[in-house]
Design a protein around this motif. Sequence first.
Motif, short mmCIF file in Angstrom:
data_model
loop_
_atom_site.label_atom_id
_atom_site.label_comp_id
_atom_site.label_asym_id
_atom_site.label_seq_id
_atom_site.Cartn_x
_atom_site.Cartn_y
_atom_site.Cartn_z
N PRO A 202 -18.93 -1.42 -39.97
CA PRO A 202 -18.48 -0.03 -39.87
C PRO A 202 -17.75 0.44 -41.12
O PRO A 202 -17.89 1.61 -41.52
CB PRO A 202 -17.54 -0.06 -38.66
CG PRO A 202 -18.08 -1.18 -37.81
CD PRO A 202 -18.54 -2.21 -38.79
N ASP A 203 -16.99 -0.43 -41.75
CA ASP A 203 -16.28 -0.05 -42.98
C ASP A 203 -17.26 0.34 -44.09
O ASP A 203 -17.02 1.30 -44.83
CB ASP A 203 -15.38 -1.20 -43.46
CG ASP A 203 -14.16 -1.39 -42.58
OD1 ASP A 203 -13.84 -0.47 -41.80
OD2 ASP A 203 -13.53 -2.46 -42.67
N LEU A 204 -18.36 -0.41 -44.19
CA LEU A 204 -19.35 -0.10 -45.21
C LEU A 204 -20.04 1.24 -44.90
O LEU A 204 -20.27 2.05 -45.80
CB LEU A 204 -20.39 -1.21 -45.31
CG LEU A 204 -21.49 -1.02 -46.37
CD1 LEU A 204 -20.89 -0.80 -47.75
CD2 LEU A 204 -22.44 -2.21 -46.37
N VAL A 205 -20.32 1.47 -43.61
CA VAL A 205 -20.92 2.75 -43.21
C VAL A 205 -20.01 3.90 -43.61
O VAL A 205 -20.45 4.91 -44.18
CB VAL A 205 -21.20 2.77 -41.70
CG1 VAL A 205 -21.55 4.19 -41.24
CG2 VAL A 205 -22.33 1.81 -41.35
N GLU A 206 -18.74 3.77 -43.32
CA GLU A 206 -17.79 4.84 -43.64
C GLU A 206 -17.67 5.04 -45.15
O GLU A 206 -17.51 6.17 -45.62
CB GLU A 206 -16.45 4.55 -43.00
CG GLU A 206 -16.52 4.58 -41.47
CD GLU A 206 -15.17 4.50 -40.81
OE1 GLU A 206 -14.15 4.63 -41.52
OE2 GLU A 206 -15.13 4.31 -39.58
N ALA A 207 -17.77 3.95 -45.90
CA ALA A 207 -17.73 4.07 -47.36
C ALA A 207 -18.95 4.84 -47.87
O ALA A 207 -18.85 5.67 -48.79
CB ALA A 207 -17.66 2.69 -48.01
N VAL A 208 -20.12 4.57 -47.27
CA VAL A 208 -21.34 5.28 -47.65
C VAL A 208 -21.18 6.78 -47.37
O VAL A 208 -21.51 7.64 -48.21
CB VAL A 208 -22.56 4.71 -46.88
CG1 VAL A 208 -23.78 5.63 -47.04
CG2 VAL A 208 -22.88 3.31 -47.38
N LEU A 209 -20.65 7.10 -46.19
CA LEU A 209 -20.47 8.51 -45.83
C LEU A 209 -19.50 9.20 -46.77
O LEU A 209 -19.70 10.36 -47.16
CB LEU A 209 -19.99 8.62 -44.38
CG LEU A 209 -20.94 8.10 -43.31
CD1 LEU A 209 -20.34 8.31 -41.92
CD2 LEU A 209 -22.31 8.76 -43.39
N GLU A 210 -18.44 8.52 -47.15
CA GLU A 210 -17.45 9.12 -48.04
C GLU A 210 -18.04 9.40 -49.42
O GLU A 210 -17.76 10.45 -50.03
CB GLU A 210 -16.23 8.20 -48.16
CG GLU A 210 -15.38 8.18 -46.88
CD GLU A 210 -14.29 7.13 -46.93
OE1 GLU A 210 -14.19 6.44 -47.98
OE2 GLU A 210 -13.55 6.98 -45.94
N GLU A 211 -18.86 8.49 -49.93
CA GLU A 211 -19.47 8.72 -51.23
C GLU A 211 -20.48 9.87 -51.18
O GLU A 211 -20.56 10.68 -52.10
CB GLU A 211 -20.16 7.43 -51.71
CG GLU A 211 -19.19 6.35 -52.17
CD GLU A 211 -18.26 6.84 -53.28
OE1 GLU A 211 -18.76 7.42 -54.27
OE2 GLU A 211 -17.05 6.66 -53.14
N ALA A 212 -21.24 9.93 -50.10
CA ALA A 212 -22.17 11.04 -49.94
C ALA A 212 -21.43 12.37 -49.87
O ALA A 212 -21.87 13.38 -50.43
CB ALA A 212 -23.03 10.84 -48.69
N ALA A 213 -20.29 12.37 -49.19
CA ALA A 213 -19.50 13.59 -49.05
C ALA A 213 -19.04 14.10 -50.41
O ALA A 213 -19.00 15.32 -50.65
CB ALA A 213 -18.29 13.33 -48.15
N LYS A 214 -18.69 13.19 -51.30
CA LYS A 214 -18.25 13.60 -52.64
C LYS A 214 -19.38 14.28 -53.40
O LYS A 214 -19.19 15.34 -54.02
CB LYS A 214 -17.74 12.39 -53.42
CG LYS A 214 -16.47 11.77 -52.86
CD LYS A 214 -16.10 10.51 -53.64
CE LYS A 214 -14.89 9.81 -53.03
NZ LYS A 214 -14.58 8.53 -53.73
N LEU A 215 -20.55 13.66 -53.40
CA LEU A 215 -21.67 14.23 -54.14
C LEU A 215 -22.09 15.57 -53.53
O LEU A 215 -22.34 16.55 -54.25
CB LEU A 215 -22.86 13.26 -54.14
CG LEU A 215 -24.12 13.71 -54.87
CD1 LEU A 215 -23.83 14.00 -56.34
CD2 LEU A 215 -25.22 12.67 -54.74
N ALA A 216 -22.15 15.62 -52.20
CA ALA A 216 -22.55 16.86 -51.54
C ALA A 216 -21.56 17.97 -51.81
O ALA A 216 -21.94 19.11 -52.14
CB ALA A 216 -22.70 16.63 -50.04
N GLY A 217 -20.28 17.67 -51.68
CA GLY A 217 -19.26 18.70 -51.83
C GLY A 217 -18.99 19.10 -53.27
O GLY A 217 -18.81 20.28 -53.57
N ASP A 218 -18.99 18.13 -54.16
CA ASP A 218 -18.59 18.40 -55.55
C ASP A 218 -19.74 18.85 -56.43
O ASP A 218 -19.53 19.62 -57.39
CB ASP A 218 -17.95 17.14 -56.17
CG ASP A 218 -16.67 16.72 -55.47
OD1 ASP A 218 -16.10 17.55 -54.74
OD2 ASP A 218 -16.26 15.56 -55.63
#
Length: 595
Positions: A34-50
């Motif tokens: 689950p920690d790796l999944v959440e890390a993947v989501l956080e990185e995607a959020a940065k690219l999508a948002g920024d």
Amino acid sequence: MNQYAAPLRDMRFVLGEQQRYRALEYPALEDLSPDLVEAVLEEAAKLAGDVWAPLNTVGDQQGATRHADGSVTTADGFAAAYQAYVDGGWNGLSVDESLGGQNLPEVVSSSVQEMFQSANMALGLCPMLTAGAIEALTQHGSEALQTMFLPGLIEGRFTGTMNLTEPQAGSDLSRVRTRAVPDGDSYRLTGQKIYITWGEHDITDNIIHLVLARTPDAPEGNRGISMFVVPKMLVNADGSIGERNDVTCASIEHKTGIHGSPTCTLSFGENSGAVGYLVGELGRGLNHMFTMMNAARHKVGVQGVGIAERACQSALAYADERTQGRQPGAQADCAIGDHFDVRRMLLSMRARTDALRALELECAAEMDRARRASDAAEREAAQARVDVLIPVVKAFTTDQAVDIASMGIQVHGGMGYIEETGAAQLWRDSRIAPIYEGTNGIQALDLAGRKLARDGGAAVSALLDDVDATARALDDHSTLAGLGTALAAGGEDVRAGMQRVLTRGQQAEGGADAVQALATPFLKLLGHVLCAWQMGQAALVAQAAIDAGDDDAFYVQKRLSASFVIGQWLPEGRAQRAVLEADMQCLDDFDRHRG
């Protein structure tokens, strides 16, 4: 337009607390935490948002430009944003590791895709179609075709398209006339395809078109259709890019929305004929293309969730900052979000978006089970459920996304009708989703005319058993019992509606017409009930956290969203039972030629 922030907290709630990360339980995913999944989501959020989100307005205003030679230039920043996506490894997220992908579950890939669709739907369409092309070639392409094209598609050096529609053959693909003539180990294709999303562009060196066409001796109708790979640029034996194929962008459409996405008319074979390669078996092209279409239909539902989320964020931000009017007894103006009619709209937007996301991710979890479960019977049951859920996710979610985006304009008031707020763009972009990948009426007919008929409603009944189980769990909780009663009643409505569709459809005279008339109301009823089911599960999880002393406002808000969905939105869907049971004579008597 307000800056986009990915709804990571809600995604973690659905994947981790509601689904309990069940997609990670399969042997092939045992190293995924689950920690790796959440890390993947956080990185995607940065690219999508920024990176992607700031280009949404740019793409809308600039659009794509076709030049005299047939080449197409995309909006400023699109090529760099796509390259950042590719460099981050996002293109092969759910592709098997043996093919060069990352082998992540569909629930993770879908969550990531939602972010990019929210951030920039026009750009997000490009990798969405590439994913479908990868799936189709993986399942149906020969080893030689896979070796030639899959590495470029998975790495993102190539993009993929789906070429079905022709001027004389809208949704009726039996009328396809594009011709494929054998030429040694390949074919030469001639014909025209319309509405080809990202059919020509400047963000990669090559585009891989999957094209439906007929060979010279093919029979009429669907049985005569085959599928071919037609690259924009030929690929040499060593994988390098060769000469230009005989494929030309004849024009790009001027659309209501998604201006940044070049929607092309493609001409094949204006000179010597476009070189193409047969995918799978002759005459089974439509069957093979459905692999790509079903993947795309689910992802269109993901688009719907993404647009709804962006509309929610925009409306909530505006309602907080815009002051107008006073509450009773107050001396100063208040934010419009304090007025109860605006609150009603905001909660409706938020609660429905939460429900749609949960349902879409439930479908994704079943897709994972259908692919990865060790037991064949379990895989078969999961696939039957996916087959039912995909038309609901595609049609119901996109219809709701249009309504949610429209409600976002209403929250903005007059400013919502002004382009500078971005609220109107979200509605314009969303409006295509109920149309493409098979209009929503076609999705309803697929559900009511094929999926119900083939098993007598067994797969839907199994879903309703789970709805009933959630209703009982709600009834067992003193605080949630009212939600359980309402949910159970909705489930009964679906059972009655399903029986109505099955009974009328079996009539010797007028059965097919009856199914067509009943299909859309039935899908709407089922969509409402399944969303209520998902929010009933969410209410159980949130209430358990509250009962345990967790004072996180998120759980309170989730509980309120569930109350709205089941108490105030579900009744709108339950009204479809009356529609299903109403006399349909007016449809028979309606003369469409009269005003």
